[in-house]
Write an enzyme that holds these catalytic residues in place. Structure first.
Site, PDB file in Angstrom:
ATOM      1  N   LYS A  14       0.827  -1.212   0.000  1.00  0.00           N
ATOM      2  CA  LYS A  14       0.000   0.000   0.000  1.00  0.00           C
ATOM      3  C   LYS A  14       0.862   1.263   0.000  1.00  0.00           C
ATOM      4  O   LYS A  14       0.617   2.179  -0.769  1.00  0.00           O
ATOM      5  CB  LYS A  14      -0.923   0.040   1.230  1.00  0.00           C
ATOM      6  CG  LYS A  14      -1.964  -1.049   1.272  1.00  0.00           C
ATOM      7  CD  LYS A  14      -2.959  -0.818   2.403  1.00  0.00           C
ATOM      8  CE  LYS A  14      -2.362  -0.938   3.794  1.00  0.00           C
ATOM      9  NZ  LYS A  14      -1.939  -2.309   4.171  1.00  0.00           N
ATOM     10  N   ARG A  89     -10.018   1.063   8.290  1.00  0.00           N
ATOM     11  CA  ARG A  89      -9.562  -0.280   8.620  1.00  0.00           C
ATOM     12  C   ARG A  89     -10.599  -1.072   9.405  1.00  0.00           C
ATOM     13  O   ARG A  89     -10.335  -2.230   9.759  1.00  0.00           O
ATOM     14  CB  ARG A  89      -8.318  -0.137   9.499  1.00  0.00           C
ATOM     15  CG  ARG A  89      -7.065  -0.808   8.963  1.00  0.00           C
ATOM     16  CD  ARG A  89      -5.993  -0.424   9.944  1.00  0.00           C
ATOM     17  NE  ARG A  89      -4.764  -1.134   9.848  1.00  0.00           N
ATOM     18  CZ  ARG A  89      -3.633  -0.610   9.354  1.00  0.00           C
ATOM     19  NH1 ARG A  89      -3.622   0.568   8.805  1.00  0.00           N
ATOM     20  NH2 ARG A  89      -2.528  -1.291   9.400  1.00  0.00           N
ATOM     21  N   ARG A 129      10.891  -6.896   5.077  1.00  0.00           N
ATOM     22  CA  ARG A 129      10.788  -5.513   5.541  1.00  0.00           C
ATOM     23  C   ARG A 129      11.327  -5.381   6.961  1.00  0.00           C
ATOM     24  O   ARG A 129      11.975  -4.390   7.297  1.00  0.00           O
ATOM     25  CB  ARG A 129       9.330  -5.037   5.488  1.00  0.00           C
ATOM     26  CG  ARG A 129       9.186  -3.587   5.903  1.00  0.00           C
ATOM     27  CD  ARG A 129       7.846  -3.023   5.529  1.00  0.00           C
ATOM     28  NE  ARG A 129       6.843  -3.351   6.525  1.00  0.00           N
ATOM     29  CZ  ARG A 129       5.547  -3.096   6.375  1.00  0.00           C
ATOM     30  NH1 ARG A 129       5.099  -2.543   5.268  1.00  0.00           N
ATOM     31  NH2 ARG A 129       4.697  -3.402   7.321  1.00  0.00           N
ATOM     32  N   ARG A 135      11.076  -1.989  11.754  1.00  0.00           N
ATOM     33  CA  ARG A 135       9.916  -1.386  12.419  1.00  0.00           C
ATOM     34  C   ARG A 135       9.598  -2.127  13.714  1.00  0.00           C
ATOM     35  O   ARG A 135       9.720  -3.344  13.780  1.00  0.00           O
ATOM     36  CB  ARG A 135       8.695  -1.453  11.496  1.00  0.00           C
ATOM     37  CG  ARG A 135       8.477  -0.190  10.707  1.00  0.00           C
ATOM     38  CD  ARG A 135       7.402  -0.355   9.670  1.00  0.00           C
ATOM     39  NE  ARG A 135       6.101  -0.772  10.210  1.00  0.00           N
ATOM     40  CZ  ARG A 135       4.960  -0.584   9.560  1.00  0.00           C
ATOM     41  NH1 ARG A 135       4.964   0.024   8.391  1.00  0.00           N
ATOM     42  NH2 ARG A 135       3.824  -0.995  10.066  1.00  0.00           N
ATOM     43  N   ARG A 146      -1.270  -8.565  13.531  1.00  0.00           N
ATOM     44  CA  ARG A 146      -1.750  -7.626  12.512  1.00  0.00           C
ATOM     45  C   ARG A 146      -2.550  -8.351  11.441  1.00  0.00           C
ATOM     46  O   ARG A 146      -3.554  -7.845  10.976  1.00  0.00           O
ATOM     47  CB  ARG A 146      -0.565  -6.858  11.910  1.00  0.00           C
ATOM     48  CG  ARG A 146      -0.040  -5.817  12.901  1.00  0.00           C
ATOM     49  CD  ARG A 146       1.332  -5.362  12.577  1.00  0.00           C
ATOM     50  NE  ARG A 146       1.376  -4.614  11.334  1.00  0.00           N
ATOM     51  CZ  ARG A 146       2.503  -4.365  10.667  1.00  0.00           C
ATOM     52  NH1 ARG A 146       3.638  -4.815  11.113  1.00  0.00           N
ATOM     53  NH2 ARG A 146       2.458  -3.662   9.580  1.00  0.00           N
TER      54      ARG A 146
HETATM   55  P1  AMP Z   1       0.379   0.739   9.015  1.00  0.00           P
HETATM   56  O1  AMP Z   1       1.636   1.498   8.795  1.00  0.00           O
HETATM   57  O2  AMP Z   1      -0.760   1.237   8.161  1.00  0.00           O
HETATM   58  O3  AMP Z   1       0.555  -0.747   8.910  1.00  0.00           O
HETATM   59  O4  AMP Z   1      -0.088   1.033  10.512  1.00  0.00           O
HETATM   60  C1  AMP Z   1       0.721   0.667  11.622  1.00  0.00           C
HETATM   61  C2  AMP Z   1      -0.142   0.524  12.877  1.00  0.00           C
HETATM   62  O5  AMP Z   1      -0.777   1.774  13.178  1.00  0.00           O
HETATM   63  C3  AMP Z   1      -1.283  -0.469  12.776  1.00  0.00           C
HETATM   64  O6  AMP Z   1      -0.876  -1.798  13.015  1.00  0.00           O
HETATM   65  C4  AMP Z   1      -2.222   0.049  13.854  1.00  0.00           C
HETATM   66  O7  AMP Z   1      -1.751  -0.279  15.144  1.00  0.00           O
HETATM   67  C5  AMP Z   1      -2.094   1.555  13.703  1.00  0.00           C
HETATM   68  N1  AMP Z   1      -3.075   2.071  12.717  1.00  0.00           N
HETATM   69  C6  AMP Z   1      -2.796   2.620  11.496  1.00  0.00           C
HETATM   70  N2  AMP Z   1      -3.922   2.955  10.848  1.00  0.00           N
HETATM   71  C7  AMP Z   1      -4.954   2.597  11.661  1.00  0.00           C
HETATM   72  C8  AMP Z   1      -6.367   2.657  11.549  1.00  0.00           C
HETATM   73  N3  AMP Z   1      -6.976   3.136  10.448  1.00  0.00           N
HETATM   74  N4  AMP Z   1      -7.105   2.207  12.605  1.00  0.00           N
HETATM   75  C9  AMP Z   1      -6.529   1.719  13.716  1.00  0.00           C
HETATM   76  N5  AMP Z   1      -5.205   1.620  13.889  1.00  0.00           N
HETATM   77  C10 AMP Z   1      -4.414   2.045  12.871  1.00  0.00           C
END
Ligand code: AMP
Length: 191
Positions: A14, A89, A129, A135, A146
């Site tokens: 993404k 999400r 990654r 990360r 996740r």
């Molecule tokens: P990402 O970089 O999009 O994978 O987001 C990393 C982490 O941020 C996720 O695993 C969640 O803990 C939190 N997070 C990001 N976007 C959301 C969302 N829309 N709703 C809830 N938690 C989020």
């Protein structure tokens, strides 16, 4: 005003595609994950609360992330449009987003672009990654969480937009450029 959302499991690509699409269409790339990581880096009150949740691979509350998205849209009114990455999400987030967008633009979200990738390929990408970016939420347990959160809470978001005939799926098992070309074809049709 164009409102697009990129959707898919962790490791679907993404972020990579979002950057390319945002550049091509001059959209503001709005990644809730990036915003939250920035909050953590700044040790803001939100960042301090979010750190543990993210590290465990769980989701933040719908209200908190919706507030972040609203704030980012409100403070960037001059943008030609927005590319949401990692949001919505949950179905609750999708409903809140629909209500919010319909207040300012009849059409609401133009489309949810769903990148589908096989589980084996996803695991391979996530582990790679973890090696490259280190990360905090790329540990084996966080990755497992996740995926579980995605399947339980996020997958229904695709159905939510399928019912509105706004969910467009692309095969994300291919090379970055091929996936990008398919996404562009879709955007050309719906913008
Ligand atoms: P990402 O970089 O999009 O994978 O987001 C990393 C982490 O941020 C996720 O695993 C969640 O803990 C939190 N997070 C990001 N976007 C959301 C969302 N829309 N709703 C809830 N938690 C989020």
């Amino acid at each position: 005003m164009l409102y697009l959302a990129l959707f898919g499991p962790p490791g679907a690509g993404k972020g990579t595609q979002a950057k390319k699409i945002a550049e091509k269409y001059q959209l503001l790339h709005l990644s809730t994950g990036d915003i939250l990581r920035q909050e953590i880096a700044n040790s803001s009150p939100l960042g301090l609360r979010a750190a543990g949740i993210i590290q465990r691979g769980e989701l933040l509350s719908d209200e908190v992330v919706m507030a972040l998205v609203e704030n980012a849209i409100e403070t960037n009114k001059e943008a030609a449009g927005f590319l949401l990455d990692g949001f919505p999400r949950t179905v609750k987030q999708a409903e809140m987003l629909d209500t919010y967008l319909r207040a300012s633009s009849e059409r609401g979200l133009n489309g949810l672009l769903s990148i589908e990738v096989d589980k084996g390929e996803l695991t391979r990408r996530m582990l790679k990654r973890a090696e490259l970016e280190g990360r905090a939420d790329d540990t084996e347990e966080a990755i497992r969480n996740r995926f579980a959160e995605y399947e339980r809470k996020s997958l229904p978001v695709a159905d939510h937009y399928r019912k509105q005939e706004k969910c467009f799926t692309v095969n994300g098992n291919r090379e970055v450029e091929e996936v990008f070309r398919t996404l562009v074809d879709i955007i050309e049709k719906i913008r």
